[in-house]
Design a protein around this motif. Structure first.
Motif, PDB file in Angstrom:
ATOM      1  N   LEU A 167       0.775  -1.273   0.073  1.00 21.77           N
ATOM      2  CA  LEU A 167       0.008   0.087  -0.104  1.00 21.77           C
ATOM      3  C   LEU A 167       0.998   1.302   0.044  1.00 21.77           C
ATOM      4  N   THR A 168       0.429   2.242  -0.839  1.00 21.80           N
ATOM      5  CA  THR A 168       1.187   3.517  -0.701  1.00 21.80           C
ATOM      6  C   THR A 168       0.141   4.656  -0.683  1.00 21.80           C
ATOM      7  N   MET A 169       0.548   5.474   0.078  1.00 25.48           N
ATOM      8  CA  MET A 169      -0.635   6.672   0.363  1.00 25.48           C
ATOM      9  C   MET A 169       0.040   7.984   0.749  1.00 25.48           C
ATOM     10  N   ASP A 170      -0.579   9.042   0.030  1.00 21.51           N
ATOM     11  CA  ASP A 170      -0.303  10.491   0.373  1.00 21.51           C
ATOM     12  C   ASP A 170      -1.230  10.956   1.577  1.00 21.51           C
ATOM     13  N   GLY A 171      -0.751  10.732   2.826  1.00 21.13           N
ATOM     14  CA  GLY A 171      -1.377  10.895   3.901  1.00 21.13           C
ATOM     15  C   GLY A 171      -2.143  12.161   4.053  1.00 21.13           C
ATOM     16  N   LYS A 172      -1.298  13.187   3.744  1.00 26.00           N
ATOM     17  CA  LYS A 172      -1.968  14.524   3.672  1.00 26.00           C
ATOM     18  C   LYS A 172      -3.043  14.674   2.911  1.00 26.00           C
ATOM     19  N   LYS A 173      -2.970  14.317   1.620  1.00 25.44           N
ATOM     20  CA  LYS A 173      -4.285  14.403   0.826  1.00 25.44           C
ATOM     21  C   LYS A 173      -5.379  13.846   1.392  1.00 25.44           C
ATOM     22  N   VAL A 174      -5.238  12.587   1.591  1.00 20.39           N
ATOM     23  CA  VAL A 174      -6.348  11.680   2.204  1.00 20.39           C
ATOM     24  C   VAL A 174      -6.778  12.536   3.650  1.00 20.39           C
ATOM     25  N   PHE A 175      -6.130  12.933   4.201  1.00 25.29           N
ATOM     26  CA  PHE A 175      -6.596  13.722   5.558  1.00 25.29           C
ATOM     27  C   PHE A 175      -7.593  14.790   4.766  1.00 25.29           C
ATOM     28  N   LYS A 176      -7.122  15.698   4.156  1.00 21.71           N
ATOM     29  CA  LYS A 176      -7.544  16.962   3.583  1.00 21.71           C
ATOM     30  C   LYS A 176      -9.036  16.186   2.957  1.00 21.71           C
TER      31      LYS A 176
END
Ligand code: UT7
Length: 315
Positions: A202-211
């Motif tokens: 799994l890869t994730m741009d956490g900041k974008k998901v948070f937003k």
């Protein structure tokens, strides 16, 4: 009219607990960073337990609590992205393991962390067209298997577990009024499938998901309240997908939800994706904090990017 209510819930998490300090030994992180940024203190990871065993244990508990026999079940959905095999599906394996009827639909559903909510809605539709009254919806993940243990921004977040709900359909029950959707984005949260040539983790741009999440959760609450004509005060309990304590806190503050009307267990389990909402529901039912007649607003979001909300009553 024509809807489902939840009759019984169950959960199963693996025995092994992994603390933040355990993870600080393998990646550059700290208990302080993880706790303050996410609310997570520990999570459970499988060692010997299989995905199928977690599903079966959670489902058996839910059937028992509902007082419903496996032979009465009219459909089985497992929301997951980490089943042991793609074919047979986890739901087919569960049909065999529990001895569910042969002539019912059983299938897996992939909507990432929104999977359980999408599963509940799908089950409501299935049972409306079925001769049988009860359905089994499970959310289960063994995310520890698909984590990149060199990526501190993702490997500290997720845990393994399963939660299950036995639902009852009745033409006198209100619909759960599910509000579901997708804001298509194929980059911010990814888990490659077979033959894509990509990494299998799994890869994730956490900041974008948070937003996305801080917009999506209130949007789900607003939509469900609007559709059902209810106010925040009419809801007995709010159950949020457990991805980050800060996302839950922001929603709680925005709607002025009192502490006795919401719940966090992210400190114990981390983010268990599709399993997080049914695990919360089973803890609440076990503790007697939701009971027959309780009206619970569910809100979730996840990869896809998917989002969803529903107002569900306990039978
Ligand atoms: O279930 C749905 C899917 N997932 C989610 O809902 C996740 C939503 N997102 C989040 O929960 C948060 O964005 C995270 C917890 C993933 C990250 O928190 P953040 O406050 O958004 O941190 P960030 O990504 O902005 O990173 C801040 C700093 C960075 O360092 P620099 O560039 O400021 O020097 C990161 O490299 O924190 C660093 N960092 C860490 N430090 C210690 C990232 N991960 C860690 C870590 N330990 N584990």
């Amino acid at each position: 009219m024509n809807g489902i209510r939840i009759r019984g819930t169950g959960r199963c998490v693996p025995e092994r607990t992994v603390t933040n300090s355990d993870l600080a030994k393998i990646v550059d992180t700290s208990d302080e960073w993880i706790t303050t940024r996410t609310g997570i203190e520990r999570r459970h990871h499988c060692t010997g337990e299989t995905h199928g065993a977690l599903c079966a244990a959670a489902a058996r508990r839910a059937l028992e609590r509902a007082g419903v026999g496996p032979e009465e079940i009219g459909g089985c959905i497992v929301a997951t992205v980490t089943g042991e095999t793609l074919v047979p599906s986890a739901a087919c394996a569960l049909q065999k393991e529990l001895g569910l009827p042969e002539d019912i639909p059983c299938f897996d559903l992939n909507a990432a962390c929104t999977g359980f909510l999408m599963g509940l809605h799908t089950m409501e539709c299935l049972l409306t067209a079925s001769r049988r009254r009860y359905g089994l919806v499970v959310g289960a993940e063994v995310l520890s298997r698909i984590l990149d243990w060199t990526d501190r921004s993702t490997c500290i977040l997720f845990g393994d577990g399963a939660g299950a709900a036995v639902v009852e359909w009745n033409e006198e029950f209100d619909s759960i009024s599910a509000e579901l959707g997708v804001r298509g984005d194929d980059q911010v949260l990814r888990l490659p499938g077979v033959e894509t040539g990509g990494h299998s983790y799994l890869t994730m741009d956490g900041k974008k998901v948070f937003k996305f999440a801080v917009e999506a959760v209130p949007e789900c609450i607003d939509r469900v309240l609007r559709r059902t004509g209810k106010a925040v005060e009419d809801v007995d309990f709010f159950v949020f997908h457990q991805a980050n304590a800060r996302i839950i806190d922001l929603a709680v503050r925005k709607y002025r939800i009192p502490p006795e009307k919401y719940y966090k267990n992210i400190q114990e389990y981390g983010n268990t994706s599709a399993a997080s909402i049914p695990i919360v529901l089973s803890e609440l039912q076990e503790q007697g904090r939701v009971r027959s007649g309780s009206r619970v607003l569910l809100a979730g979001f996840g990869g896809g990017l998917t989002w969803g909300g529903a107002l569900v009553e306990f039978a």
